[in-house]
Design an enzyme around this catalytic site. Structure first.
Site, PDB file in Angstrom:
ATOM      1  N   LYS A 180      -0.118  -4.896   7.616  1.00 17.82           N
ATOM      2  CA  LYS A 180       0.215  -3.301   8.370  1.00 17.82           C
ATOM      3  C   LYS A 180       0.143  -2.330   7.921  1.00 17.82           C
ATOM      4  O   LYS A 180       0.810  -2.082   7.428  1.00 17.82           O
ATOM      5  CB  LYS A 180       1.773  -3.212   9.126  1.00 17.82           C
ATOM      6  CG  LYS A 180       2.111  -2.546  10.599  1.00 17.82           C
ATOM      7  CD  LYS A 180       2.950  -2.246  10.374  1.00 17.82           C
ATOM      8  CE  LYS A 180       3.386  -0.241   9.401  1.00 17.82           C
ATOM      9  NZ  LYS A 180       2.304   0.490  10.430  1.00 17.82           N
ATOM     10  N   GLU A 255       6.883  -0.599  -3.892  1.00 14.92           N
ATOM     11  CA  GLU A 255       5.941   0.941  -4.383  1.00 14.92           C
ATOM     12  C   GLU A 255       5.872   1.704  -3.971  1.00 14.92           C
ATOM     13  O   GLU A 255       5.980   1.812  -2.897  1.00 14.92           O
ATOM     14  CB  GLU A 255       4.488  -0.362  -4.378  1.00 14.92           C
ATOM     15  CG  GLU A 255       4.515  -1.038  -5.133  1.00 14.92           C
ATOM     16  CD  GLU A 255       3.798  -1.549  -6.902  1.00 14.92           C
ATOM     17  OE1 GLU A 255       4.335   0.342  -7.233  1.00 14.92           O
ATOM     18  OE2 GLU A 255       3.888  -2.525  -7.394  1.00 14.92           O
ATOM     19  N   CYS A 289       0.425   8.459  -5.004  1.00 13.42           N
ATOM     20  CA  CYS A 289       1.737   7.395  -5.381  1.00 13.42           C
ATOM     21  C   CYS A 289       2.365   8.324  -7.411  1.00 13.42           C
ATOM     22  O   CYS A 289       3.052   9.033  -7.291  1.00 13.42           O
ATOM     23  CB  CYS A 289       2.241   6.372  -5.216  1.00 13.42           C
ATOM     24  SG  CYS A 289       0.662   5.561  -6.092  1.00 13.42           S
ATOM     25  N   GLU A 389       8.612  14.336  -4.525  1.00 17.88           N
ATOM     26  CA  GLU A 389       7.854  14.697  -4.398  1.00 17.88           C
ATOM     27  C   GLU A 389       6.441  15.336  -2.703  1.00 17.88           C
ATOM     28  O   GLU A 389       7.429  14.714  -2.256  1.00 17.88           O
ATOM     29  CB  GLU A 389       7.780  13.186  -4.284  1.00 17.88           C
ATOM     30  CG  GLU A 389       6.384  12.430  -4.271  1.00 17.88           C
ATOM     31  CD  GLU A 389       5.828  10.709  -3.589  1.00 17.88           C
ATOM     32  OE1 GLU A 389       6.908  10.627  -2.671  1.00 17.88           O
ATOM     33  OE2 GLU A 389       5.063  10.333  -4.192  1.00 17.88           O
TER      34      GLU A 389
HETATM   35  P1  NAD Z   1       5.948   5.907   4.936  1.00 16.52           P
HETATM   36  O1  NAD Z   1       6.888   5.330   4.047  1.00 16.52           O
HETATM   37  O2  NAD Z   1       5.873   6.818   5.591  1.00 16.52           O
HETATM   38  O3  NAD Z   1       4.839   4.422   5.060  1.00 16.52           O
HETATM   39  C1  NAD Z   1       4.438   3.790   5.212  1.00 16.52           C
HETATM   40  C2  NAD Z   1       4.122   2.632   5.763  1.00 16.52           C
HETATM   41  O4  NAD Z   1       5.648   2.191   5.974  1.00 16.52           O
HETATM   42  C3  NAD Z   1       3.795   2.612   6.741  1.00 16.52           C
HETATM   43  O5  NAD Z   1       2.601   1.462   7.282  1.00 16.52           O
HETATM   44  C4  NAD Z   1       4.501   3.196   7.983  1.00 16.52           C
HETATM   45  O6  NAD Z   1       4.044   2.768   9.326  1.00 16.52           O
HETATM   46  C5  NAD Z   1       5.831   1.807   7.551  1.00 16.52           C
HETATM   47  N1  NAD Z   1       6.811   2.419   7.971  1.00 16.52           N
HETATM   48  C6  NAD Z   1       7.115   3.885   8.456  1.00 16.52           C
HETATM   49  N2  NAD Z   1       8.793   3.306   9.036  1.00 16.52           N
HETATM   50  C7  NAD Z   1       9.235   2.416   8.028  1.00 16.52           C
HETATM   51  C8  NAD Z   1       9.723   1.176   9.240  1.00 16.52           C
HETATM   52  N3  NAD Z   1      11.551   1.847   9.902  1.00 16.52           N
HETATM   53  N4  NAD Z   1       9.834   0.198   9.173  1.00 16.52           N
HETATM   54  C9  NAD Z   1       9.066  -0.492   8.802  1.00 16.52           C
HETATM   55  N5  NAD Z   1       7.903   0.178   8.385  1.00 16.52           N
HETATM   56  C10 NAD Z   1       7.886   1.417   8.083  1.00 16.52           C
HETATM   57  O7  NAD Z   1       4.461   5.986   3.019  1.00 16.52           O
HETATM   58  P2  NAD Z   1       3.585   7.629   3.953  1.00 16.52           P
HETATM   59  O8  NAD Z   1       3.530   8.607   4.291  1.00 16.52           O
HETATM   60  O9  NAD Z   1       1.928   6.284   3.872  1.00 16.52           O
HETATM   61  O10 NAD Z   1       2.505   7.529   1.898  1.00 16.52           O
HETATM   62  C11 NAD Z   1       3.200   7.808   1.137  1.00 16.52           C
HETATM   63  C12 NAD Z   1       4.273   7.578   0.540  1.00 16.52           C
HETATM   64  O11 NAD Z   1       3.191   6.243  -0.283  1.00 16.52           O
HETATM   65  C13 NAD Z   1       4.653   8.466  -1.300  1.00 16.52           C
HETATM   66  O12 NAD Z   1       6.007   8.584  -0.915  1.00 16.52           O
HETATM   67  C14 NAD Z   1       4.016   7.586  -1.970  1.00 16.52           C
HETATM   68  O13 NAD Z   1       4.250   7.907  -3.227  1.00 16.52           O
HETATM   69  C15 NAD Z   1       3.735   6.460  -1.580  1.00 16.52           C
HETATM   70  N6  NAD Z   1       2.741   5.241  -2.049  1.00 16.52           N
HETATM   71  C16 NAD Z   1       3.653   5.139  -3.575  1.00 16.52           C
HETATM   72  C17 NAD Z   1       2.545   3.859  -4.008  1.00 16.52           C
HETATM   73  C18 NAD Z   1       2.650   3.258  -4.904  1.00 16.52           C
HETATM   74  O14 NAD Z   1       1.625   2.438  -5.749  1.00 16.52           O
HETATM   75  N7  NAD Z   1       3.808   2.974  -6.007  1.00 16.52           N
HETATM   76  C19 NAD Z   1       0.619   3.840  -3.340  1.00 16.52           C
HETATM   77  C20 NAD Z   1       0.611   4.379  -2.410  1.00 16.52           C
HETATM   78  C21 NAD Z   1       1.762   5.527  -1.802  1.00 16.52           C
END
Ligand code: NAD
Length: 489
Positions: A180, A255, A289, A389
């Site tokens: 997804k 992650e 991230c 962050e």
């Molecule tokens: P997010 O948590 O808002 O969304 C991540 C994913 O989760 C998206 O596909 C979103 O549609 C889905 N999602 C949102 N709400 C959900 C729910 N209630 N249930 C299930 N799925 C849901 O994150 P973002 O804004 O897309 O990305 C930024 C964040 O991701 C930052 O905190 C960043 O540090 C983190 N990140 C971590 C890594 C890593 O490898 N550690 C890599 C990239 C980004």
């Protein structure tokens, strides 16, 4: 696929077919460089997610996937790597338009994606168990079996890289996947699945269900028929997702975010450090991230290092990703406003803006969501801009005097994803590498190309479980022990 002028219509990919959502719903995807419509994408419903899970289970049991030898699985992954490289320019262009990142960075992301498939192609037939000595009359051995259907929820910042990072080891282990992508940037995940199908990946092995977190994300995470979940995203959503999976005793890899420090000692090569520190925070406009969003600099080196960073930050060229600038836009208006809000918080807390701190005034940037590369100096460790962050091109600069202070400062965070140490003194480097609580520590570098081979994941609130490297295969396999008693007559 869209061109600069036309918006495309994209379907879900379930059981090898492009399909509309069950209720024919769609969502719009915008190019953050221009604010213009890039595509209308089918919005997966709970029913669609269930369909994808059923297809993934059928593929798992099928002769065409479940019945393959590991070497044959590896061959398919290898073909996928080659096909990604063949489509590299098209994928990079699409990723650049979808996320706004400079096309040069998008090209690197695509090569890293190909490298994941190549790396795990080679690993597919080397997933081995052990024999365990129990003494006369016993033979005991373990086998590592595929864990089953893997649900993978990914963010918008590195869609093709992070998608491939989870999909490739899962497939190598013999699993099937429902991916997804984020509704902010779903385009290359869909293209990846199409390329996979053309490379011979059987139907149902990789399904892609773009949609919202509130519907498709929750439907996937809470479904009792998934066998494993890999989530990459924010801490807040990660916690919610882990709770849903826990209800069904589904194991998760988390992650999550970071506030990673780059620690620069006065004895470091300061030009190398300036380059490394700037790249670690400004790559992908800080929406990474593992961004090095805290600079911990030894007092003696503060003046010269900050001067070099200001020079770099103020000379960066901003522009649409496809024009290959030094830095592209922020993903969305909402994220841009959040970053601006943090800079204001930092100023109120007493930080000094020594570069950037605002949107550029350049009229040629039009409706894009741009923010200047920003340096906040005189930050103290307890400030919100040192702790939270920001997920934008904003570096918080903190000073220290003693080696021991550096490790303590680095660890003064709820996160623990990465750390960089810059010094010519091997003793300091090793002392810090041992003292820092983070999943990866780099010395005189920050990251190692894609780092495909290196285990990656968080300490503390940066998550748990490991992706990348051979380590990742553990998440996609489960161990079965077989114990045999035999007669030695
Ligand atoms: P997010 O948590 O808002 O969304 C991540 C994913 O989760 C998206 O596909 C979103 O549609 C889905 N999602 C949102 N709400 C959900 C729910 N209630 N249930 C299930 N799925 C849901 O994150 P973002 O804004 O897309 O990305 C930024 C964040 O991701 C930052 O905190 C960043 O540090 C983190 N990140 C971590 C890594 C890593 O490898 N550690 C890599 C990239 C980004």
């Amino acid at each position: 696929m869209p061109t600069a002028q036309t918006a495309s219509n994209e379907g879900l990919i379930i059981n090898g077919e492009r399909t509309n959502a069950s209720d024919a719903g769609t969502f719009e995807v915008f190019d953050p460089s221009t604010g213009k419509l890039l595509a209308r994408v089918a919005k997966a419903t709970t029913a669609d997610v269930k369909r994808a899970i059923a297809a993934a289970h059928a593929a798992l049991e099928s002769k065409s996937w479940g019945g393959l030898t590991p070497a044959d699985r590896g061959r398919i992954l290898h073909r996928m790597a080659l096909a990604i490289r063949e489509h590299a320019e098209e994928l990079a262009d699409l990723e650049s338009r979808d996320t706004g990142k400079p096309v040069r960075q998008a090209r690197t992301d695509v090569q890293v994606a190909a490298r994941y498939f190549e790396f795990y192609a080679g690993a597919a037939d080397k997933i081995m168990g052990h024999t365990i000595p129990l003494g006369p009359g016993f033979l005991d051995f373990t086998v590592r079996e595929p864990i089953g259907v893997s649900a993978q929820i990914v963010p918008w910042n590195y869609p093709i890289q992070i998608g491939s990072r989870g999909v490739a080891p899962a497939l190598a282990a013999g699993c099937t996947v429902i991916l997804k992508p984020s509704s902010e940037a779903p385009m290359t995940a869909l293209r990846l699945a199409e390329i996979a199908l053309k490379s011979g990946l059987p139907n149902g092995v990789l399904n892609v269900v773009p949609g919202t977190g509130a519907e498709a994300g929750i439907a996937l995470a809470s479904d009792p028929d998934i066998n494993q979940l890999t989530f990459t995203g924010s801490v807040e959503v990660g916690v919610a997702v882990a709770k849903l999976a826990a209800e069904n005793v589904v194991p998760v890899v988390m992650e999550l975010g970071g506030k990673s420090p780059n620690i620069v000692f006065a004895d470091a090569d300061l030009e190398l450090a300036a380059q490394g520190v700037a790249n670690a925070i400004f790559q992908n406009a800080g929406q990474t991230c593992s961004a090095g969003s805290r600079l911990l600099v030894q007092n003696e080196a503060h003046g010269i290092l900050v001067e070099r960073l200001v020079h770099r930050a103020t000379n960066m060229r901003l522009g649409p990703g496809v024009t290959d600038p030094d830095m592209g836009p922020i993903i969305s208006k909402r994220q841009l406003e959040a970053i601006e809000g943090y800079v204001e918080v930092g100023k109120l807390e007493g930080a000094i803006v020594v570069a950037g701190g605002e949107r550029p005034k350049d009229p040629t940037l039009g409706e894009g969501y741009y923010f200047k590369p920003t340096l906040l100096d005189r930050v103290s460790p307890g400030m919100r801009v040192a702790q939270e962050e920001i997920f934008g091109p904003v570096l918080s600069i903190i000073t220290f005097d003693e080696v021991d202070d550096a490790a303590a400062l680095a660890n003064l965070s709820v996160f623990g994803l990465l750390a960089g140490v810059w010094t010519r003194d091997i003793n300091k480097a090793l002392a810090l590498a041992s003292g820092i609580k983070a999943g990866q520590v780099y010395v005189n570098t920050y990251g190692a190309a894609g780092g495909v081979e290196l285990p990656f994941g968080g300490y503390k609130k940066s998550g748990y479980g490991r992706e990348k490297g051979l380590e990742a295969l553990a998440s996609y396999t489960q161990v079965k022990n077989v114990c045999i008693r035999f007669s030695q007559a």
